[in-house]
Each structure stands twice: as C-alpha cells, then as structure tokens.
Design a protein around this motif. Sequence first.
Motif, PDB file in Angstrom:
ATOM      1  N   HIS A 158     -16.285   1.526   0.043  1.00 30.32           N
ATOM      2  CA  HIS A 158     -17.067   0.290   0.058  1.00 30.32           C
ATOM      3  C   HIS A 158     -17.537  -0.048  -1.363  1.00 30.32           C
ATOM      4  N   PHE A 159     -17.999   0.947  -2.085  1.00 29.52           N
ATOM      5  CA  PHE A 159     -18.434   0.750  -3.481  1.00 29.52           C
ATOM      6  C   PHE A 159     -17.281   0.160  -4.306  1.00 29.52           C
ATOM      7  N   ILE A 160     -16.082   0.700  -4.129  1.00 34.19           N
ATOM      8  CA  ILE A 160     -14.924   0.241  -4.894  1.00 34.19           C
ATOM      9  C   ILE A 160     -14.538  -1.185  -4.508  1.00 34.19           C
ATOM     10  N   VAL A 161     -14.636  -1.519  -3.224  1.00 36.16           N
ATOM     11  CA  VAL A 161     -14.346  -2.888  -2.784  1.00 36.16           C
ATOM     12  C   VAL A 161     -15.316  -3.860  -3.438  1.00 36.16           C
ATOM     13  N   VAL A 162     -16.587  -3.492  -3.501  1.00 42.66           N
ATOM     14  CA  VAL A 162     -17.606  -4.366  -4.090  1.00 42.66           C
ATOM     15  C   VAL A 162     -17.437  -4.469  -5.608  1.00 42.66           C
ATOM     16  N   GLU A 163     -17.235  -3.354  -6.275  1.00 48.26           N
ATOM     17  CA  GLU A 163     -17.191  -3.319  -7.747  1.00 48.26           C
ATOM     18  C   GLU A 163     -15.837  -3.725  -8.328  1.00 48.26           C
ATOM     19  N   ARG A 164     -14.762  -3.508  -7.608  1.00 46.08           N
ATOM     20  CA  ARG A 164     -13.411  -3.867  -8.028  1.00 46.08           C
ATOM     21  C   ARG A 164     -13.052  -3.366  -9.426  1.00 46.08           C
ATOM     22  N   PRO A 165     -13.069  -2.044  -9.639  1.00 47.78           N
ATOM     23  CA  PRO A 165     -12.708  -1.527 -10.971  1.00 47.78           C
ATOM     24  C   PRO A 165     -11.217  -1.702 -11.263  1.00 47.78           C
ATOM     25  N   ASP A 166     -10.903  -1.872 -12.538  1.00 44.40           N
ATOM     26  CA  ASP A 166      -9.511  -1.949 -12.983  1.00 44.40           C
ATOM     27  C   ASP A 166      -8.963  -0.567 -13.309  1.00 44.40           C
ATOM     28  N   TYR A 167      -9.863   0.337 -13.736  1.00 46.88           N
ATOM     29  CA  TYR A 167      -9.470   1.679 -14.150  1.00 46.88           C
ATOM     30  C   TYR A 167     -10.419   2.708 -13.556  1.00 46.88           C
ATOM     31  N   ILE A 168      -9.862   3.884 -13.211  1.00 45.70           N
ATOM     32  CA  ILE A 168     -10.665   5.050 -12.855  1.00 45.70           C
ATOM     33  C   ILE A 168     -10.516   6.034 -14.005  1.00 45.70           C
ATOM     34  N   VAL A 169     -11.629   6.387 -14.607  1.00 42.35           N
ATOM     35  CA  VAL A 169     -11.636   7.270 -15.770  1.00 42.35           C
ATOM     36  C   VAL A 169     -12.212   8.615 -15.345  1.00 42.35           C
ATOM     37  N   SER A 170     -11.516   9.692 -15.675  1.00 49.82           N
ATOM     38  CA  SER A 170     -12.042  11.027 -15.379  1.00 49.82           C
ATOM     39  C   SER A 170     -11.435  12.025 -16.363  1.00 49.82           C
ATOM     40  N   TRP A 171     -11.932  13.229 -16.292  1.00 51.05           N
ATOM     41  CA  TRP A 171     -11.420  14.321 -17.103  1.00 51.05           C
ATOM     42  C   TRP A 171     -10.533  15.160 -16.205  1.00 51.05           C
ATOM     43  N   ASP A 172      -9.277  15.340 -16.580  1.00 52.93           N
ATOM     44  CA  ASP A 172      -8.305  16.088 -15.778  1.00 52.93           C
ATOM     45  C   ASP A 172      -8.211  15.487 -14.376  1.00 52.93           C
TER      46      ASP A 172
END
Length: 177
Positions: A129-143
């Motif tokens: 639900h958070f992702i649907v609302v925020e609509r990010p273009d990129y997911i950034v993480s370490w490994d």
Amino acid sequence: MPKDGMSVVRFSSFAPVTEMILQSLPAEKDKEDQKAPAIKNFDQLRQRLNSQARFLILDLEFFQDQQKHRNGVAQIAGKMFETQNSFNYYLYAQNMSAERQLAFLRQYDLRLSEVNGYEVRQIFNRIFHFIVVERPDYIVSWDNGTDFESLNYEANRLKIRKEDRPWRTIQSLDLEK
C-alpha cells in the motif's frame, strides 16, 4: 496555403484535435509498466537524484532460521528519499526459534494473540500500500540480491504472484555494486 507550403486543417470542433492528442500520448498502463532507466554509474545517479525521480531506500534485518538453515526477515524499513514518508516493521515468524519468539513478545510487550499484526502477510500488505501511494521509481538498498532473495522466499511462501511484487517491477539500485 501558408508561406511554408503546409496546408491549413480546419476543424469545426475541438473533438478531433483532442482525440489526436490523446492518441499520441502513451497509455497510462504502459507508462506504469515501464521501469525507470537503469543507473550504471555515479554521473547517472547524480542526474537521477537531481531529477524528479523518486527513491525508496530499503533496509532489511535478518534472523537465522534454524529449521531451514537460512536467513528470515526480522525487520523491514523503508524511507522515501528527501521526504519524511517511511515505514519500519518488525516481523514475527513461526519459523523463529522459541527463544527468538519469546524475546520478540517481551520486547514489544505483546501477547501471542496479538502478533497477527506483525506477521509477514500483514506487513507485506502495508508495504505494498505504501508503494502504491508513494510510487517510487527506484528501490535503493545495500546488497539487494540478499534482500530480494529473502523477500521472494516469503512471497513464494505466501503465494504472491511475481508481477505483484514491487521489488520485481521497480528498478533496483544496489549500493554495494
């Protein structure tokens, strides 16, 4: 005829013009299905950070699943870059050792009957639900290979379709690489 040699098209209403414009625009579904362009170097990253691109910074913490001899997700947190929008969830799993389950219940002062809000399915629904609302273009993480492997394991266990998993449909950026 105008000076440049092009003939003038006259419309009695704006309906044909509007239709032509709408046909030339990409369909909304096509726009949503496309991933953001991959980032391959620091210059591209700098350009995206200075653009309107939206970044979800993702962090997972793990526990050792003694039964399956693999890591299980114990905590998942995310924050939208340059905003205050974030989430931070601790997960309660049946495959945690009895000691780990008891420590979890004590740490959050919960009864066993109250842990359903901390189960993976509930947490995934909130994150989706958070992702649907925020609509990010990129997911950034370490490994993110390790993170996504664990998320896919849990999603497979919950029988979540691959195309419904946001970490598969949003462009990922692995900071370790």
